[in-house]
Scaffold this motif. Structure first.
Motif, PDB file in Angstrom:
ATOM      1  N   SER A  83       0.772  -1.384   0.004  1.00 27.86           N
ATOM      2  CA  SER A  83       0.043  -0.131  -0.451  1.00 27.86           C
ATOM      3  C   SER A  83       1.148   1.315   0.094  1.00 27.86           C
ATOM      4  N   ALA A  84       1.706   1.578   0.488  1.00 30.41           N
ATOM      5  CA  ALA A  84       2.834   2.253   0.996  1.00 30.41           C
ATOM      6  C   ALA A  84       3.711   3.016  -0.717  1.00 30.41           C
ATOM      7  N   GLN A  85       3.914   1.683  -1.090  1.00 28.97           N
ATOM      8  CA  GLN A  85       4.595   1.601  -2.047  1.00 28.97           C
ATOM      9  C   GLN A  85       3.733   2.110  -3.402  1.00 28.97           C
ATOM     10  N   HIS A  86       2.595   1.476  -3.999  1.00 30.23           N
ATOM     11  CA  HIS A  86       1.526   2.164  -4.539  1.00 30.23           C
ATOM     12  C   HIS A  86       0.991   3.669  -4.222  1.00 30.23           C
ATOM     13  N   LEU A  87       0.836   3.893  -2.116  1.00 31.16           N
ATOM     14  CA  LEU A  87       0.636   5.294  -2.367  1.00 31.16           C
ATOM     15  C   LEU A  87       1.909   6.351  -2.617  1.00 31.16           C
ATOM     16  N   ASP A 138       4.434   5.684  -5.573  1.00 34.12           N
ATOM     17  CA  ASP A 138       4.364   5.812  -6.569  1.00 34.12           C
ATOM     18  C   ASP A 138       2.870   6.686  -7.573  1.00 34.12           C
ATOM     19  N   ARG A 139       2.596   6.626  -6.854  1.00 30.82           N
ATOM     20  CA  ARG A 139       1.221   7.626  -7.527  1.00 30.82           C
ATOM     21  C   ARG A 139       1.676   8.742  -7.325  1.00 30.82           C
ATOM     22  N   ARG A 140       1.530   9.527  -5.676  1.00 29.22           N
ATOM     23  CA  ARG A 140       2.368  10.699  -5.916  1.00 29.22           C
ATOM     24  C   ARG A 140       3.492  11.219  -6.556  1.00 29.22           C
ATOM     25  N   ARG A 141       4.275   9.999  -6.781  1.00 27.28           N
ATOM     26  CA  ARG A 141       5.796  10.440  -7.661  1.00 27.28           C
ATOM     27  C   ARG A 141       4.961  11.055  -9.029  1.00 27.28           C
ATOM     28  N   ALA A 142       3.945   9.693  -9.994  1.00 20.87           N
ATOM     29  CA  ALA A 142       3.596  10.328 -10.636  1.00 20.87           C
ATOM     30  C   ALA A 142       2.916  11.693 -11.110  1.00 20.87           C
ATOM     31  N   ALA A 143       1.601  11.747  -9.530  1.00 20.14           N
ATOM     32  CA  ALA A 143       1.591  13.029  -9.994  1.00 20.14           C
ATOM     33  C   ALA A 143       2.380  14.148  -9.889  1.00 20.14           C
ATOM     34  N   ASP A 144       3.333  13.948  -9.020  1.00 20.33           N
ATOM     35  CA  ASP A 144       4.540  15.353  -8.714  1.00 20.33           C
ATOM     36  C   ASP A 144       5.036  15.853  -9.886  1.00 20.33           C
ATOM     37  N   ALA A 145       5.049  15.243 -11.240  1.00 22.62           N
ATOM     38  CA  ALA A 145       5.733  15.295 -12.505  1.00 22.62           C
ATOM     39  C   ALA A 145       4.577  15.756 -13.568  1.00 22.62           C
ATOM     40  N   GLU A 146       3.596  15.591 -13.071  1.00 22.91           N
ATOM     41  CA  GLU A 146       2.674  15.855 -13.831  1.00 22.91           C
ATOM     42  C   GLU A 146       2.434  17.364 -13.371  1.00 22.91           C
ATOM     43  N   GLY A 147       2.241  17.852 -11.942  1.00 25.31           N
ATOM     44  CA  GLY A 147       2.250  18.733 -11.555  1.00 25.31           C
ATOM     45  C   GLY A 147       1.484  19.263 -10.572  1.00 25.31           C
ATOM     46  N   PRO A 148       1.583  20.521  -9.617  1.00 25.70           N
ATOM     47  CA  PRO A 148       0.622  20.543  -8.532  1.00 25.70           C
ATOM     48  C   PRO A 148      -0.782  20.270  -8.585  1.00 25.70           C
ATOM     49  N   LEU A 149      -1.250  20.367  -9.518  1.00 20.89           N
ATOM     50  CA  LEU A 149      -3.144  19.918  -9.628  1.00 20.89           C
ATOM     51  C   LEU A 149      -3.478  18.955  -9.764  1.00 20.89           C
ATOM     52  N   THR A 150      -2.535  18.130 -10.041  1.00 19.39           N
ATOM     53  CA  THR A 150      -2.486  16.510 -10.112  1.00 19.39           C
ATOM     54  C   THR A 150      -1.600  16.065  -9.128  1.00 19.39           C
ATOM     55  N   ALA A 151      -1.321  16.699  -8.135  1.00 21.74           N
ATOM     56  CA  ALA A 151      -0.305  15.788  -7.029  1.00 21.74           C
ATOM     57  C   ALA A 151      -1.540  15.893  -5.899  1.00 21.74           C
ATOM     58  N   LEU A 152      -2.594  17.265  -6.140  1.00 24.36           N
ATOM     59  CA  LEU A 152      -3.544  18.186  -5.098  1.00 24.36           C
ATOM     60  C   LEU A 152      -4.577  16.804  -4.857  1.00 24.36           C
ATOM     61  N   PRO A 153      -5.031  15.731  -5.411  1.00 24.87           N
ATOM     62  CA  PRO A 153      -5.557  15.232  -5.339  1.00 24.87           C
ATOM     63  C   PRO A 153      -4.808  14.163  -4.216  1.00 24.87           C
ATOM     64  N   ILE A 154      -4.092  13.495  -5.344  1.00 26.38           N
ATOM     65  CA  ILE A 154      -2.749  12.026  -4.214  1.00 26.38           C
ATOM     66  C   ILE A 154      -2.633  12.593  -2.843  1.00 26.38           C
ATOM     67  N   ALA A 155      -2.613  14.112  -2.926  1.00 22.06           N
ATOM     68  CA  ALA A 155      -2.311  14.454  -1.324  1.00 22.06           C
ATOM     69  C   ALA A 155      -2.663  13.964  -0.346  1.00 22.06           C
ATOM     70  N   VAL A 156      -4.309  14.497  -0.649  1.00 23.30           N
ATOM     71  CA  VAL A 156      -5.740  14.512  -0.278  1.00 23.30           C
ATOM     72  C   VAL A 156      -6.692  13.113  -0.077  1.00 23.30           C
ATOM     73  N   ASP A 157      -6.081  12.659  -0.580  1.00 26.18           N
ATOM     74  CA  ASP A 157      -6.290  10.602  -0.428  1.00 26.18           C
ATOM     75  C   ASP A 157      -5.029  10.076   0.434  1.00 26.18           C
ATOM     76  N   GLN A 158      -3.842  10.812   0.282  1.00 25.82           N
ATOM     77  CA  GLN A 158      -3.127  10.517   1.396  1.00 25.82           C
ATOM     78  C   GLN A 158      -3.598  11.027   2.821  1.00 25.82           C
ATOM     79  N   LEU A 159      -4.018  11.941   3.159  1.00 26.14           N
ATOM     80  CA  LEU A 159      -4.223  12.293   4.063  1.00 26.14           C
ATOM     81  C   LEU A 159      -5.072  11.935   3.981  1.00 26.14           C
ATOM     82  N   ARG A 160      -6.461  11.202   4.022  1.00 24.72           N
ATOM     83  CA  ARG A 160      -7.563  10.227   4.263  1.00 24.72           C
ATOM     84  C   ARG A 160      -7.344   9.230   4.646  1.00 24.72           C
TER      85      ARG A 160
END
Length: 77
Positions: A17-21, A23-45
């Motif tokens: 699960s940690a690896q998956h999260l 990986d998702r975060r790194r991929a989103a970060d590469a696309e930009g902050p607007l893509t990373a925001l929902p991932i960060a909120v998912d991780q917080l949740r």
């Protein structure tokens, strides 16, 4: 053959699960902050959901207060 106990399976599941999260975060970060925001909120949740039930409401309330404060700061600038 040894039988697997619950703890190693749980640790393996948490590691996947940690690896998956991550990986998702790194991929989103590469696309930009607007893509990373929902991932960060998912991780917080997810982090709040893993807390003991007695601490979840307070953690969620704190998260909402922080996000509201950030929203207000952004709106004011």
């Amino acid at each position: 053959m040894t039988s697997r106990t619950r703890r190693p399976r749980q640790a393996e599941r948490q590691a996947r699960s940690a690896q998956h999260l991550g990986d998702r975060r790194r991929a989103a970060d590469a696309e930009g902050p607007l893509t990373a925001l929902p991932i960060a909120v998912d991780q917080l949740r997810a982090a709040i959901a893993k807390l003991p039930e007695s601490r979840r409401a307070a953690a969620a309330e704190q998260a909402v207060q922080l996000l509201d404060g950030l929203r207000q700061d952004i709106a004011a600038s």
